[in-house]
Write a protein that holds these residues in place. Structure first.
Motif, PDB file in Angstrom:
ATOM      1  N   PHE A   1      -3.073   0.665  -9.159  1.00 57.40           N
ATOM      2  CA  PHE A   1      -4.092   1.636  -8.746  1.00 57.40           C
ATOM      3  C   PHE A   1      -4.069   2.846  -9.676  1.00 57.40           C
ATOM      4  CE2 PHE A   1      -4.718  -0.169  -4.443  1.00 57.40           C
ATOM      5  CZ  PHE A   1      -6.075   0.090  -4.289  1.00 57.40           C
ATOM      6  N   PHE A   2      -2.883   3.397  -9.892  1.00 54.93           N
ATOM      7  CA  PHE A   2      -2.778   4.619 -10.676  1.00 54.93           C
ATOM      8  C   PHE A   2      -3.040   4.377 -12.162  1.00 54.93           C
ATOM      9  CE2 PHE A   2      -0.054   5.876  -6.953  1.00 54.93           C
ATOM     10  CZ  PHE A   2      -1.015   6.713  -6.402  1.00 54.93           C
ATOM     11  N   CYS A   3      -2.728   3.194 -12.669  1.00 52.33           N
ATOM     12  CA  CYS A   3      -3.030   2.870 -14.070  1.00 52.33           C
ATOM     13  C   CYS A   3      -4.536   2.871 -14.325  1.00 52.33           C
ATOM     14  CB  CYS A   3      -2.447   1.508 -14.449  1.00 52.33           C
ATOM     15  SG  CYS A   3      -0.674   1.556 -14.748  1.00 52.33           S
ATOM     16  N   PHE A   4      -5.307   2.529 -13.317  1.00 50.07           N
ATOM     17  CA  PHE A   4      -6.761   2.516 -13.440  1.00 50.07           C
ATOM     18  C   PHE A   4      -7.392   3.794 -12.863  1.00 50.07           C
ATOM     19  CE2 PHE A   4      -5.757  -1.980 -13.843  1.00 50.07           C
ATOM     20  CZ  PHE A   4      -6.512  -2.299 -14.967  1.00 50.07           C
ATOM     21  N   HIS A   5      -6.557   4.824 -12.690  1.00 52.24           N
ATOM     22  CA  HIS A   5      -7.012   6.134 -12.215  1.00 52.24           C
ATOM     23  C   HIS A   5      -7.766   6.042 -10.888  1.00 52.24           C
ATOM     24  CE1 HIS A   5      -5.727   7.709 -16.043  1.00 52.24           C
ATOM     25  NE2 HIS A   5      -6.425   6.767 -16.632  1.00 52.24           N
ATOM     26  N   GLN A   6      -7.247   5.222 -10.001  1.00 50.58           N
ATOM     27  CA  GLN A   6      -7.803   5.078  -8.664  1.00 50.58           C
ATOM     28  C   GLN A   6      -6.771   5.544  -7.637  1.00 50.58           C
ATOM     29  OE1 GLN A   6     -10.995   3.975  -8.065  1.00 50.58           O
ATOM     30  NE2 GLN A   6     -11.168   4.039 -10.286  1.00 50.58           N
ATOM     31  N   VAL A   7      -7.257   5.927  -6.487  1.00 43.76           N
ATOM     32  CA  VAL A   7      -6.370   6.307  -5.388  1.00 43.76           C
ATOM     33  C   VAL A   7      -6.767   5.456  -4.184  1.00 43.76           C
ATOM     34  CG1 VAL A   7      -5.656   8.176  -3.853  1.00 43.76           C
ATOM     35  CG2 VAL A   7      -6.190   8.657  -6.245  1.00 43.76           C
ATOM     36  N   PRO A   8      -5.809   4.748  -3.588  1.00 39.88           N
ATOM     37  CA  PRO A   8      -6.161   3.951  -2.408  1.00 39.88           C
ATOM     38  C   PRO A   8      -6.600   4.855  -1.258  1.00 39.88           C
ATOM     39  CG  PRO A   8      -3.789   3.976  -2.730  1.00 39.88           C
ATOM     40  CD  PRO A   8      -4.396   4.663  -3.901  1.00 39.88           C
ATOM     41  N   ARG A   9      -7.539   4.363  -0.467  1.00 38.30           N
ATOM     42  CA  ARG A   9      -7.999   5.137   0.689  1.00 38.30           C
ATOM     43  C   ARG A   9      -6.925   5.213   1.754  1.00 38.30           C
ATOM     44  NH1 ARG A   9     -13.317   1.792   1.527  1.00 38.30           N
ATOM     45  NH2 ARG A   9     -11.615   0.339   1.454  1.00 38.30           N
ATOM     46  N   PHE A  10      -6.216   4.092   1.948  1.00 31.97           N
ATOM     47  CA  PHE A  10      -5.168   4.074   2.971  1.00 31.97           C
ATOM     48  C   PHE A  10      -4.180   2.975   2.654  1.00 31.97           C
ATOM     49  CE2 PHE A  10      -8.465   1.241   4.490  1.00 31.97           C
ATOM     50  CZ  PHE A  10      -7.757   0.121   4.886  1.00 31.97           C
ATOM     51  N   ILE A  11      -2.977   3.112   3.254  1.00 32.76           N
ATOM     52  CA  ILE A  11      -1.951   2.078   3.224  1.00 32.76           C
ATOM     53  C   ILE A  11      -1.633   1.781   4.675  1.00 32.76           C
ATOM     54  CG2 ILE A  11       0.392   1.481   2.536  1.00 32.76           C
ATOM     55  CD1 ILE A  11       0.104   3.542   0.275  1.00 32.76           C
ATOM     56  N   SER A  12      -1.746   0.523   5.053  1.00 32.75           N
ATOM     57  CA  SER A  12      -1.598   0.141   6.443  1.00 32.75           C
ATOM     58  C   SER A  12      -0.399  -0.805   6.618  1.00 32.75           C
ATOM     59  CB  SER A  12      -2.881  -0.542   6.930  1.00 32.75           C
ATOM     60  OG  SER A  12      -2.756  -0.910   8.265  1.00 32.75           O
ATOM     61  N   PHE A  13       0.517  -0.438   7.492  1.00 32.39           N
ATOM     62  CA  PHE A  13       1.645  -1.285   7.843  1.00 32.39           C
ATOM     63  C   PHE A  13       1.287  -2.004   9.134  1.00 32.39           C
ATOM     64  CE2 PHE A  13       3.282   1.996   5.169  1.00 32.39           C
ATOM     65  CZ  PHE A  13       4.365   1.467   4.502  1.00 32.39           C
ATOM     66  N   GLU A  14       0.972  -3.295   9.026  1.00 30.18           N
ATOM     67  CA  GLU A  14       0.537  -4.080  10.183  1.00 30.18           C
ATOM     68  C   GLU A  14       1.415  -5.294  10.354  1.00 30.18           C
ATOM     69  OE1 GLU A  14      -3.571  -5.006   9.647  1.00 30.18           O
ATOM     70  OE2 GLU A  14      -4.182  -2.916   9.640  1.00 30.18           O
ATOM     71  N   LEU A  15       1.225  -6.001  11.443  1.00 29.02           N
ATOM     72  CA  LEU A  15       2.037  -7.179  11.743  1.00 29.02           C
ATOM     73  C   LEU A  15       1.896  -8.246  10.649  1.00 29.02           C
ATOM     74  CD1 LEU A  15       3.985  -8.386  13.736  1.00 29.02           C
ATOM     75  CD2 LEU A  15       2.067  -9.324  14.991  1.00 29.02           C
ATOM     76  N   GLY A  16       0.734  -8.351  10.052  1.00 25.44           N
ATOM     77  CA  GLY A  16       0.505  -9.339   8.996  1.00 25.44           C
ATOM     78  C   GLY A  16       1.010  -8.920   7.632  1.00 25.44           C
ATOM     79  N   GLY A  17       1.486  -7.696   7.498  1.00 23.71           N
ATOM     80  CA  GLY A  17       2.005  -7.225   6.216  1.00 23.71           C
ATOM     81  C   GLY A  17       1.579  -5.801   5.935  1.00 23.71           C
ATOM     82  N   ILE A  18       1.771  -5.431   4.662  1.00 25.62           N
ATOM     83  CA  ILE A  18       1.434  -4.067   4.257  1.00 25.62           C
ATOM     84  C   ILE A  18       0.148  -4.098   3.465  1.00 25.62           C
ATOM     85  CG2 ILE A  18       2.240  -2.058   2.935  1.00 25.62           C
ATOM     86  CD1 ILE A  18       5.085  -3.041   3.431  1.00 25.62           C
TER      87      ILE A  18
END
Length: 68
Positions: A51-68
């Motif tokens: 993400f950061f190499c392409f100068h992007q910022v994720p909107r959110f990071i979600s920790f859920e039962l199916g994974g991250i």
């Protein structure tokens, strides 16, 4: 679900993710889940680097039962 912002990125923490992770870590006697958790964290950090190499910022990071 617990939500907060860290460095402008929304972090979403689902209770079931941590409940299942806790049960697995407390009942395991082999030590393999710890290594799997470390490998998962390294893998997810790779996504963040991309993400950061392409100068992007994720909107959110979600920790859920199916994974991250």
């Amino acid at each position: 679900m617990l939500r907060f912002k860290l460095f402008g990125i929304e972090i979403r923490l689902n209770f079931l993710f941590f409940a299942v992770l806790t049960v697995i870590l407390l009942t395991d006697q082999t030590g393999i889940p710890i290594w799997a958790l470390i490998a998962s964290c390294i893998h997810e950090c790779g996504h963040m680097v991309a993400f950061f190499c392409f100068h992007q910022v994720p909107r959110f990071i979600s920790f859920e039962l199916g994974g991250i």
